[in-house]
Design an enzyme around this catalytic site. Structure first.
Site, mmCIF file in Angstrom:
data_model
loop_
_atom_site.group_PDB
_atom_site.id
_atom_site.type_symbol
_atom_site.label_atom_id
_atom_site.label_comp_id
_atom_site.label_asym_id
_atom_site.label_seq_id
_atom_site.Cartn_x
_atom_site.Cartn_y
_atom_site.Cartn_z
ATOM 1 C CG ASP A 1 7.136 -0.028 3.802
ATOM 2 O OD1 ASP A 1 7.830 -0.012 2.765
ATOM 3 O OD2 ASP A 1 7.627 -0.116 4.943
ATOM 4 N NE ARG B 1 13.176 3.782 -1.713
ATOM 5 C CZ ARG B 1 12.269 2.846 -1.487
ATOM 6 N NH1 ARG B 1 11.854 2.088 -2.468
ATOM 7 N NH2 ARG B 1 11.753 2.680 -0.302
ATOM 8 C CG ASN C 1 11.101 7.098 -0.896
ATOM 9 O OD1 ASN C 1 9.884 7.179 -0.968
ATOM 10 N ND2 ASN C 1 11.679 6.297 -0.005
HETATM 11 C C1 FPP Z 1 7.339 1.526 -0.476
HETATM 12 O O1 FPP Z 1 7.790 0.218 -0.700
HETATM 13 C C2 FPP Z 1 6.718 2.034 -1.689
HETATM 14 C C3 FPP Z 1 7.143 3.120 -2.395
HETATM 15 C C4 FPP Z 1 8.298 3.948 -2.010
HETATM 16 C C5 FPP Z 1 6.454 3.518 -3.627
HETATM 17 C C6 FPP Z 1 4.968 3.446 -3.529
HETATM 18 C C7 FPP Z 1 4.403 3.666 -4.854
HETATM 19 C C8 FPP Z 1 3.368 2.969 -5.362
HETATM 20 C C9 FPP Z 1 2.617 1.921 -4.666
HETATM 21 C C10 FPP Z 1 2.897 3.331 -6.698
HETATM 22 C C11 FPP Z 1 1.832 4.394 -6.559
HETATM 23 C C12 FPP Z 1 1.534 4.968 -7.862
HETATM 24 C C13 FPP Z 1 0.912 6.140 -8.027
HETATM 25 C C14 FPP Z 1 0.590 6.586 -9.396
HETATM 26 C C15 FPP Z 1 0.530 7.008 -6.894
HETATM 27 P P1 FPP Z 1 9.351 -0.036 -0.686
HETATM 28 O O2 FPP Z 1 9.859 0.124 -2.066
HETATM 29 O O3 FPP Z 1 9.983 0.854 0.337
HETATM 30 O O4 FPP Z 1 9.410 -1.532 -0.250
HETATM 31 P P2 FPP Z 1 10.481 -2.194 0.707
HETATM 32 O O5 FPP Z 1 10.351 -1.506 2.051
HETATM 33 O O6 FPP Z 1 10.052 -3.613 0.756
HETATM 34 O O7 FPP Z 1 11.817 -1.994 0.091
#
Ligand code: FPP
Length: 273
Positions: free
Chosen positions: A33, A84, A81
């Site tokens: 996260d 979004r 998600n």
């Molecule tokens: C949460 O941070 C992250 C996600 C919803 C996406 C996670 C994906 C990756 C790290 C890429 C992985 C890639 C592969 C190929 C498996 P957020 O966007 O919710 O952050 P925030 O809470 O700060 O808004």
């Protein structure tokens, strides 16, 4: 047994004396996260955080293999998600496809078995085909398993398992009395595999966000304020060292240092009855 020469290159912190090789969690789950916040703080579009998140995931896979952890299950996209902005959703879905295409031969060479967990039906056909071929290619790899949860939700998984069991029961394949934890577990998307001993969540949020609701029943939880794009091998090792300091009781108690004191109290109770 302890690691002798586990030195992280970046700031030369020597964690060797602290990490117990005999108590490495076999299965670690991660809620990655903070990608969006990381990017926003730097004045960048949120997608930069997701891109950086991919390179962090690669580093953590390497670190897991180094210490002989066998399974990593990561939360890449939840059933929630989809709400979004559609541009971010499209970016993430394209990112999964781009990364999988680019990395699959190295993943296979490294003897990593890759598995996608979740309802994959709404994904584009090109990604579904790629997932299918990647899972088939790596299916017999033994060194390490990477589970990637995409369009995954713990409640949805439990409801689906309950439905499968109801169908089997009403068609007479099983009796209601056959339903136990083991049978239920085998109907989950994780297919009866070993539960994670440790859940790591980055970015400081103190919730499990519909992730592995059944499987995390007895997992130790480690929350760090570090945002996922800033998470490093050192932070990962700190989480494991913290896990190793925990006393896992699974509903039991610590071993008694004063057993006779406890016993004499219980006997006095029965005398007074
Ligand atoms: C949460 O941070 C992250 C996600 C919803 C996406 C996670 C994906 C990756 C790290 C890429 C992985 C890639 C592969 C190929 C498996 P957020 O966007 O919710 O952050 P925030 O809470 O700060 O808004």
């Amino acid at each position: 047994m302890r690691f002798n020469n586990l030195q992280t290159k970046k700031n030369n912190i020597n964690l060797s004396n602290e990490l117990d090789k005999e108590r490495i969690p076999e299965h670690i789950a991660i809620i990655m996260d903070g990608n969006g916040r990381w990017a926003t703080k730097k004045g960048l579009p949120r997608s930069f955080g997701h891109n950086k998140g991919v390179s962090v995931l690669k580093e953590i896979i390497k670190a897991s293999k180094n210490i002989d952890c066998k399974v990593l299950t990561v939360y890449a996209f939840s059933t929630e998600n989809w709400i979004r902005p559609s541009k971010e959703v499209d970016f993430l879905i394209n990112l999964f496809e781009k990364v999988l295409k680019k990395e699959i031969s190295e993943i296979h060479q490294e003897s990593i078995k890759i598995k996608f967990i979740g309802d994959l039906s709404p994904l584009p056909n090109s990604l579904k085909l790629l997932i299918k071929s990647s899972e088939a290619l790596t299916n017999n790899n033994k060194k390490f398993t990477l589970n990637i949860c995409v369009n995954y939700g713990g409640r949805q998984e439990i409801v689906k398992a309950a439905k499968e069991i109801a169908i089997k029961s009403s068609s007479g394949k099983i009796k209601p009395s056959d339903i136990d934890e083991q049978l239920f577990n085998s109907e989950l998307l994780t297919n009866g595999s070993k539960d994670p001993e440790l859940l790591i969540r980055t970015s400081g949020e103190k919730r499990i966000s519909n992730f592995l609701l059944w499987q995390l029943a007895y997992s130790e939880i480690y929350i760090t304020d570090v945002l996922w794009p800033d998470f490093t091998e050192i932070e990962f090792l700190k989480a494991i060292i913290d896990y190793q300091s925990r006393n896992r009781r699974f509903g039991g108690i610590e071993s008694l240092s004063n057993e006779s004191f406890e016993d004499s109290y219980y006997s006095s109770l029965s005398k007074n009855d």
